[in-house]
Enzyme design. Sequence first.
Site, PDB file in Angstrom:
ATOM      1  N   VAL A  82       0.836  -1.207   0.000  1.00 31.14           N
ATOM      2  CA  VAL A  82       0.000   0.000   0.000  1.00 31.14           C
ATOM      3  C   VAL A  82       0.869   1.255   0.000  1.00 31.14           C
ATOM      4  CG1 VAL A  82      -1.750   1.314   1.251  1.00 31.14           C
ATOM      5  CG2 VAL A  82      -1.870  -1.193   1.196  1.00 31.14           C
ATOM      6  N   LYS A  83       0.641   2.107  -0.980  1.00 30.80           N
ATOM      7  CA  LYS A  83       1.381   3.375  -1.063  1.00 30.80           C
ATOM      8  C   LYS A  83       0.597   4.473  -0.350  1.00 30.80           C
ATOM      9  CE  LYS A  83       3.638   4.645  -4.844  1.00 30.80           C
ATOM     10  NZ  LYS A  83       3.902   4.957  -6.281  1.00 30.80           N
ATOM     11  N   THR A  84       1.277   5.150   0.558  1.00 37.30           N
ATOM     12  CA  THR A  84       0.697   6.305   1.244  1.00 37.30           C
ATOM     13  C   THR A  84       1.622   7.500   1.054  1.00 37.30           C
ATOM     14  OG1 THR A  84       1.804   5.730   3.328  1.00 37.30           O
ATOM     15  CG2 THR A  84      -0.430   4.875   2.998  1.00 37.30           C
TER      16      THR A  84
END
Length: 215
Positions: A82-84
């Site tokens: 997951v990219k944040t």
Amino acid sequence: MKIFLDTANLDEIREGASLGLLDGVTTNPSLIAKEGADFRKRIVEICESVQGPVSAEVTCTDTEGMCRQGRELAKIHSWVVVKTPTTKEGLKAAKCLVGDGIKVNSTLCFSAPQALLVAKTGATYVSPFVGRLDDISHVGMDLIRDIVTIYRNYSFKTQVLAASLRHPLHVVDAAKAGVDVATMPFKVFELLFKHPLTDKGQDQFLKDWEKLKAR
């Protein structure tokens, strides 16, 4: 150094994977939109093609929304990371998701202090953007070197993922700096194979071989 492709194009990913040299893929909302594909379906297709980490980015801007969306993204496939964003809200979300056992890639990192905070969250990757810093007259690779040094000083487990690489020299400099991963567009990946002396030498070898066969 691991090599990731920064793309959502299946043809590019499958060609890269067929060479046995591709370790993963990074995507973002812009790359997905460019392909005009169904988001969830395309992420699954990418994961199954590369059989390695695939970064999928949240689009919410508040911490609660990012955590909720991140959990849903992680359910799409076991390879999803997951990219944040590296914002205050994004860092809080990263810490939350890591606590849930979800792998996180903190993206849009443009400073060493940001990278230090990313490491404190326990994120799997930090993605400093080289080319975009070059675009505003900062030496992007200096940031890469600073982050690698800081992480080594404290044995942080977060991997340095050099992003926004625009040409082969960026890739070479990232490797010299000791990054864990370099992600690049397919056109840059293809350029890694190219050298005029290789082409010239191969052409000469084949011509000489044909002469020998003709005797």
